[in-house]
Design a protein around this motif. Sequence first.
Motif, PDB file in Angstrom:
ATOM      1  N   ALA A   1      61.210  50.659  30.757  1.00 59.85           N
ATOM      2  CA  ALA A   1      61.651  52.015  30.426  1.00 59.85           C
ATOM      3  C   ALA A   1      60.481  52.879  29.950  1.00 59.85           C
ATOM      4  O   ALA A   1      60.353  54.039  30.351  1.00 59.85           O
ATOM      5  N   ASN A   2      59.627  52.320  29.099  1.00 60.48           N
ATOM      6  CA  ASN A   2      58.469  53.077  28.609  1.00 60.48           C
ATOM      7  C   ASN A   2      57.515  53.437  29.741  1.00 60.48           C
ATOM      8  O   ASN A   2      56.992  54.555  29.810  1.00 60.48           O
ATOM      9  N   LEU A   3      57.275  52.482  30.623  1.00 56.87           N
ATOM     10  CA  LEU A   3      56.373  52.741  31.742  1.00 56.87           C
ATOM     11  C   LEU A   3      56.943  53.827  32.656  1.00 56.87           C
ATOM     12  O   LEU A   3      56.225  54.751  33.063  1.00 56.87           O
ATOM     13  N   LEU A   4      58.218  53.732  32.976  1.00 62.78           N
ATOM     14  CA  LEU A   4      58.826  54.683  33.898  1.00 62.78           C
ATOM     15  C   LEU A   4      58.926  56.087  33.318  1.00 62.78           C
ATOM     16  O   LEU A   4      58.962  57.072  34.071  1.00 62.78           O
ATOM     17  N   ALA A   5      58.940  56.179  31.992  1.00 64.35           N
ATOM     18  CA  ALA A   5      59.039  57.484  31.347  1.00 64.35           C
ATOM     19  C   ALA A   5      57.667  58.092  31.036  1.00 64.35           C
ATOM     20  O   ALA A   5      57.591  59.228  30.569  1.00 64.35           O
ATOM     21  N   SER A   6      56.592  57.361  31.322  1.00 60.28           N
ATOM     22  CA  SER A   6      55.242  57.806  30.968  1.00 60.28           C
ATOM     23  C   SER A   6      54.675  58.768  32.009  1.00 60.28           C
ATOM     24  O   SER A   6      54.732  58.498  33.213  1.00 60.28           O
ATOM     25  N   ASP A   7      54.112  59.863  31.571  1.00 66.72           N
ATOM     26  CA  ASP A   7      53.468  60.817  32.483  1.00 66.72           C
ATOM     27  C   ASP A   7      52.269  60.179  33.171  1.00 66.72           C
ATOM     28  O   ASP A   7      52.009  60.435  34.360  1.00 66.72           O
ATOM     29  N   ALA A   8      51.525  59.357  32.432  1.00 69.72           N
ATOM     30  CA  ALA A   8      50.356  58.700  33.013  1.00 69.72           C
ATOM     31  C   ALA A   8      50.771  57.744  34.125  1.00 69.72           C
ATOM     32  O   ALA A   8      50.127  57.656  35.180  1.00 69.72           O
ATOM     33  N   VAL A   9      51.863  57.025  33.901  1.00 69.15           N
ATOM     34  CA  VAL A   9      52.354  56.112  34.934  1.00 69.15           C
ATOM     35  C   VAL A   9      52.875  56.894  36.131  1.00 69.15           C
ATOM     36  O   VAL A   9      52.678  56.494  37.290  1.00 69.15           O
ATOM     37  N   THR A  10      53.524  58.018  35.888  1.00 74.70           N
ATOM     38  CA  THR A  10      53.994  58.856  36.994  1.00 74.70           C
ATOM     39  C   THR A  10      52.834  59.280  37.877  1.00 74.70           C
ATOM     40  O   THR A  10      52.931  59.260  39.118  1.00 74.70           O
ATOM     41  N   ARG A  11      51.721  59.653  37.259  1.00 72.83           N
ATOM     42  CA  ARG A  11      50.537  60.024  38.041  1.00 72.83           C
ATOM     43  C   ARG A  11      49.996  58.816  38.812  1.00 72.83           C
ATOM     44  O   ARG A  11      49.547  58.939  39.956  1.00 72.83           O
ATOM     45  N   LYS A  12      50.051  57.650  38.187  1.00 72.80           N
ATOM     46  CA  LYS A  12      49.596  56.426  38.852  1.00 72.80           C
ATOM     47  C   LYS A  12      50.476  56.121  40.062  1.00 72.80           C
ATOM     48  O   LYS A  12      49.980  55.714  41.124  1.00 72.80           O
ATOM     49  N   LEU A  13      51.763  56.313  39.922  1.00 66.37           N
ATOM     50  CA  LEU A  13      52.681  56.062  41.022  1.00 66.37           C
ATOM     51  C   LEU A  13      52.450  57.051  42.166  1.00 66.37           C
ATOM     52  O   LEU A  13      52.543  56.685  43.343  1.00 66.37           O
ATOM     53  N   ASP A  14      52.158  58.292  41.829  1.00 64.42           N
ATOM     54  CA  ASP A  14      51.835  59.282  42.867  1.00 64.42           C
ATOM     55  C   ASP A  14      50.592  58.858  43.640  1.00 64.42           C
ATOM     56  O   ASP A  14      50.532  58.985  44.873  1.00 64.42           O
ATOM     57  N   LEU A  15      49.594  58.370  42.919  1.00 68.00           N
ATOM     58  CA  LEU A  15      48.370  57.889  43.571  1.00 68.00           C
ATOM     59  C   LEU A  15      48.680  56.700  44.468  1.00 68.00           C
ATOM     60  O   LEU A  15      48.176  56.614  45.593  1.00 68.00           O
ATOM     61  N   ALA A  16      49.501  55.772  43.977  1.00 68.34           N
ATOM     62  CA  ALA A  16      49.866  54.602  44.778  1.00 68.34           C
ATOM     63  C   ALA A  16      50.580  55.016  46.055  1.00 68.34           C
ATOM     64  O   ALA A  16      50.293  54.494  47.143  1.00 68.34           O
ATOM     65  N   ARG A  17      51.489  55.970  45.948  1.00 69.59           N
ATOM     66  CA  ARG A  17      52.224  56.435  47.124  1.00 69.59           C
ATOM     67  C   ARG A  17      51.265  56.982  48.179  1.00 69.59           C
ATOM     68  O   ARG A  17      51.345  56.622  49.366  1.00 69.59           O
ATOM     69  N   ARG A  18      50.351  57.835  47.765  1.00 66.49           N
ATOM     70  CA  ARG A  18      49.404  58.437  48.706  1.00 66.49           C
ATOM     71  C   ARG A  18      48.465  57.386  49.294  1.00 66.49           C
ATOM     72  O   ARG A  18      48.180  57.385  50.493  1.00 66.49           O
ATOM     73  N   THR A  19      47.996  56.494  48.442  1.00 65.25           N
ATOM     74  CA  THR A  19      47.017  55.497  48.887  1.00 65.25           C
ATOM     75  C   THR A  19      47.622  54.515  49.884  1.00 65.25           C
ATOM     76  O   THR A  19      47.017  54.217  50.922  1.00 65.25           O
ATOM     77  N   TYR A  20      48.815  54.008  49.580  1.00 67.13           N
ATOM     78  CA  TYR A  20      49.462  53.075  50.509  1.00 67.13           C
ATOM     79  C   TYR A  20      49.740  53.760  51.851  1.00 67.13           C
ATOM     80  O   TYR A  20      49.567  53.154  52.917  1.00 67.13           O
ATOM     81  N   ALA A  21      50.166  55.021  51.793  1.00 67.54           N
ATOM     82  CA  ALA A  21      50.420  55.756  53.038  1.00 67.54           C
ATOM     83  C   ALA A  21      49.142  55.890  53.861  1.00 67.54           C
ATOM     84  O   ALA A  21      49.151  55.692  55.086  1.00 67.54           O
TER      85      ALA A  21
END
Length: 443
Positions: free
Chosen positions: A330-350
Amino acid sequence: MTNEAVDRAPIAGASAGEISDSVRNLVSTGRLQPGDSVPPIRDLALDLGVHRNTVAAAYRMLVAAGVAETRGRRGTVITSLPHLEGETAVNTELVDLSSGNPDPDLLPDVAAALSQIDYRMQMYGSPAVDPKLSQWARTSLTPELDTSFEISVTHGAVDAVERLLTAHLTRGDVVALEDPCFYASEGTVRLNGFRAAPVSVDTEGIEPEALRAALEAGARAVIITPRAHNPTGVSITTERAREIKSVLQRYPHVLVIEDDHFSAISRHPYNRVTPGAAQRWALVRSVAKFLGPDMRVAVVASDRGTADRLGSRLRPGATWVSHLLQQLAANLLASDAVTRKLDLARRTYAQRVDALRTELTKAGVDTPFPTDGFNVWVPVPHDSSAVVSALRDAGWSVRDGSSFQTPTSTTPDGVRITASRLSHAQAREFAQCLAKARESVTN
């Protein structure tokens, strides 16, 4: 064990229940082994002085209990524990394109997040679902679901699927599975004594007419991957979701499970396939692909009846998912820093899967599916194991597509390539190696 061996370990009984118990006792003591045949119905009935229908009923009881199975001309055979596929261990001597792992550099810093949790030891009787994780689930899922729902938490997606199936089905029931399908789903079906009905997948997702045929044949549950299907990478389009809903609308009694394992980092929106008429349904969202494989947590949104059935198996004070893991997720999913990390992961994997598909096309290798996630599926015209072996000799480790097939699969051979850590230069080199490997097998 031969018939002589069975004679030395005689089956006894005068009723179907007694005969069934006798066989089970012989199995438990090792006098009947997996793969051994029990006597033909006519022969055993004659030996025991009972009617053939009595022996037939006993054998049906053994099959229903998972002790035996019928194999046509081979008769009734004692079953063995199914061999279940898993992701392969990393071979450090090869370039790993087979293990199905995310890129560790694109995962959040779980150790740092642990130190920031305001954790209080939970005692027996605490609520099964952490309030913060439940709040995150409701905030994220409410805009996507067109009906009321309850929240459960399981030990990952595979655990959720198994609990859902066993809560609603009985041994021998048919489950419609994507073809090819995620190996863990197929393994769960076999391990629990269900039967798999393969449903073909095309470039828009599971095929509606093939699904209709499986449902008309008696499937009582269906498992569908709405995004980043493993192994093909297909995501269900808006039009295909509408078609699937139309098919499922006629079968409100069928359990519909959506395994949305790539949700937070998919490049495609979620297109719901569960119709409003569905009485039993569940949307499963695990976090392992984007928070880390050791984060064994999945949020399950479902109808109330299904949530109640899950709740009876995930009780407070007995079998709940660790609140430490739930709070961490829950803490990770609510974190702004993690959200940015997930955005990077999405772009990179694509970028990585697109680069691989481009290089494969240049090398003359067809990749027919529009890929989401970080896996790419390549059909192989002949023996996929030979291609896997040839690539291994060249220094590359890929996954043989046979592990994603059901026993009655109609999917052509193929290989799954995990491109999560593949550089562009490696993609170019690998594409050339794969083209040579396919050519050598064909010739």
